[in-house]
Design an enzyme around this catalytic site. Sequence first.
Site, PDB file in Angstrom:
ATOM      1  CB  CYS A  32       2.238 -27.379   8.758  1.00 13.65           C
ATOM      2  SG  CYS A  32       2.885 -26.260   7.425  1.00 13.65           S
ATOM      3  CG  HIS A  92      -0.215 -30.318   7.124  1.00 13.40           C
ATOM      4  ND1 HIS A  92      -0.948 -29.093   7.080  1.00 13.40           N
ATOM      5  CD2 HIS A  92       0.603 -30.063   6.398  1.00 13.40           C
ATOM      6  CE1 HIS A  92      -0.490 -28.151   6.609  1.00 13.40           C
ATOM      7  NE2 HIS A  92       0.517 -28.722   6.013  1.00 13.40           N
ATOM      8  CG  ASN A  96      -0.016 -25.909   3.731  1.00 13.34           C
ATOM      9  OD1 ASN A  96      -0.453 -25.760   4.915  1.00 13.34           O
ATOM     10  ND2 ASN A  96       1.137 -26.287   3.200  1.00 13.34           N
TER      11      ASN A  96
HETATM   12  O1  UT7 Z   1       2.817 -27.660   4.841  1.00 12.47           O
HETATM   13  C1  UT7 Z   1       4.352 -27.797   4.827  1.00 12.47           C
HETATM   14  C2  UT7 Z   1       4.810 -28.971   3.992  1.00 12.47           C
HETATM   15  N1  UT7 Z   1       4.770 -28.698   2.688  1.00 12.47           N
HETATM   16  C3  UT7 Z   1       4.556 -29.596   1.818  1.00 12.47           C
HETATM   17  O2  UT7 Z   1       4.053 -30.562   2.200  1.00 12.47           O
HETATM   18  C4  UT7 Z   1       4.777 -29.221   0.539  1.00 12.47           C
HETATM   19  C5  UT7 Z   1       5.482 -30.405  -0.191  1.00 12.47           C
HETATM   20  N2  UT7 Z   1       5.649 -30.124  -1.848  1.00 12.47           N
HETATM   21  C6  UT7 Z   1       4.601 -30.068  -2.677  1.00 12.47           C
HETATM   22  O3  UT7 Z   1       3.433 -30.009  -2.274  1.00 12.47           O
HETATM   23  C7  UT7 Z   1       5.186 -30.034  -4.082  1.00 12.47           C
HETATM   24  O4  UT7 Z   1       6.491 -30.217  -3.913  1.00 12.47           O
HETATM   25  C8  UT7 Z   1       4.807 -28.588  -4.785  1.00 12.47           C
HETATM   26  C9  UT7 Z   1       3.465 -28.553  -5.096  1.00 12.47           C
HETATM   27  C10 UT7 Z   1       5.432 -27.468  -3.837  1.00 12.47           C
HETATM   28  C11 UT7 Z   1       5.329 -28.536  -6.332  1.00 12.47           C
HETATM   29  O5  UT7 Z   1       5.234 -29.710  -6.942  1.00 12.47           O
HETATM   30  P1  UT7 Z   1       6.287 -30.638  -7.768  1.00 12.47           P
HETATM   31  O6  UT7 Z   1       5.485 -31.677  -8.513  1.00 12.47           O
HETATM   32  O7  UT7 Z   1       7.129 -30.972  -6.678  1.00 12.47           O
HETATM   33  O8  UT7 Z   1       6.998 -29.621  -8.637  1.00 12.47           O
HETATM   34  P2  UT7 Z   1       8.511 -29.087  -8.787  1.00 12.47           P
HETATM   35  O9  UT7 Z   1       8.727 -28.318  -7.555  1.00 12.47           O
HETATM   36  O10 UT7 Z   1       9.113 -30.477  -9.144  1.00 12.47           O
HETATM   37  O11 UT7 Z   1       8.322 -28.132 -10.114  1.00 12.47           O
HETATM   38  C12 UT7 Z   1       7.914 -28.914 -11.255  1.00 12.47           C
HETATM   39  C13 UT7 Z   1       7.833 -27.750 -12.422  1.00 12.47           C
HETATM   40  C14 UT7 Z   1       8.882 -26.792 -12.479  1.00 12.47           C
HETATM   41  O12 UT7 Z   1       9.509 -26.430 -13.681  1.00 12.47           O
HETATM   42  P3  UT7 Z   1      10.690 -26.980 -14.084  1.00 12.47           P
HETATM   43  O13 UT7 Z   1      11.986 -26.531 -13.347  1.00 12.47           O
HETATM   44  O14 UT7 Z   1      10.771 -28.459 -14.337  1.00 12.47           O
HETATM   45  O15 UT7 Z   1      10.609 -26.495 -15.545  1.00 12.47           O
HETATM   46  C15 UT7 Z   1       8.618 -25.502 -11.625  1.00 12.47           C
HETATM   47  O16 UT7 Z   1       9.199 -24.250 -12.099  1.00 12.47           O
HETATM   48  O17 UT7 Z   1       6.710 -27.063 -12.154  1.00 12.47           O
HETATM   49  C16 UT7 Z   1       7.168 -25.749 -12.201  1.00 12.47           C
HETATM   50  N3  UT7 Z   1       6.108 -24.819 -11.117  1.00 12.47           N
HETATM   51  C17 UT7 Z   1       5.119 -24.302 -11.864  1.00 12.47           C
HETATM   52  N4  UT7 Z   1       4.480 -24.296 -12.915  1.00 12.47           N
HETATM   53  C18 UT7 Z   1       3.406 -23.557 -12.779  1.00 12.47           C
HETATM   54  C19 UT7 Z   1       6.467 -24.534  -9.837  1.00 12.47           C
HETATM   55  N5  UT7 Z   1       5.318 -23.940  -9.385  1.00 12.47           N
HETATM   56  C20 UT7 Z   1       4.488 -23.653 -10.449  1.00 12.47           C
HETATM   57  C21 UT7 Z   1       3.419 -22.943 -10.796  1.00 12.47           C
HETATM   58  N6  UT7 Z   1       2.521 -22.886 -11.860  1.00 12.47           N
HETATM   59  N7  UT7 Z   1       2.762 -22.510  -9.657  1.00 12.47           N
END
Ligand code: UT7
Length: 320
Positions: A113, A247, A277
Amino acid sequence: MYYSRIVATGSYLPEKVLTNHELEEMVDTSDDWIVERTGIRSRHIAAEGETASMLAEKAVRKAIEDSPVSLSDIDMIIVATTTGDLVMPCTAAILQDRLEVPGIPVFDVATACAGFIYGLSIADQFIRTGHMKTILVVGTEVMSSILDWTDRRTCVLFGDGAGVAILQRSEEPGILSTHIHADGSYNDILYVPSSLPGQFDAEKLPYVQMAGNKVFKFAVKALGDVVIEALAANDATKADIDWLIPHQANMRIITATAKKLGLPMERVIVTVETHGNTSAASVPLALDLAIRDGRVQRGQKILLEGFGGGLAWGSAFITY
Ligand code: UT7
């Protein structure tokens, strides 16, 4: 010593739009979760057989059509992509063939990215030193081809598209500064396992793997730091920034960066809601959109930022 300046931009998004509601039918997710955690509502998805070089060609032709530059002026092609058409040759070579501009040097940049910012930085060096006059910098991705469509943690995040900028030698400053960085010790928090037959591992399929939370924290800090670095290098303050074009990975990261800068969101170009993204394509897509809808005007100062797998990140501070 010369300056380089962006003289034309173009972009292309595939026709098919995939909404969060459609994703609800595919994996255990919800529109509410995706919007709240990322700001994404829909993304474009390439048609079957539509490759990164095809998207790029459309974006380049659009840029050329609206500019005084012609294809024969181009001295070099730099393509930033993670999802190139083939393992070899580079996607820049395939694009070169599509554009029918043989003989000039072409290569890909593989900093995910952050690739477009790296490409701008490389192009700027070649133009400043007088080695070249006109360079095409492309960010193009078919991220849909490296997603596990059963993995809700990643498949809801990405989209496909291409954006380009043509840089040309100028007497007046255009690119004011570029800063590029990487820390390969984080290569295991955002990666795609190999799909090469000799290295293929059935346990690790070649789809995007991301420790979202760790990447998120790193991104907020790195993107905040490059802003400070860019301003300091130009003896500038946040008041000098007309537009921030970050980005487009996550609305929360974009908001945090703007907040750190004290920039109101009205001065931030945001496309993540409808593009998702698009990795290396995200910054040039947002830049082209904002130029075409009239928000970005000639003479304004813009801070561009990229961040992604490597981890790699960087900024470009420009006068458009
Ligand atoms: O372009 C390259 C650079 N990339 C980035 O900058 C991305 C950076 N990261 C992010 O944008 C975020 O970390 C994400 C959007 C990927 C994830 O958001 P988060 O608030 O960090 O969520 P998390 O990974 O901590 O997950 C929280 C919960 C989890 O459930 P449990 O384990 O707490 O029960 C996940 O399983 O949300 C769950 N989850 C979802 N639930 C519904 C993860 N993906 C989904 C989904 N729908 N699509």
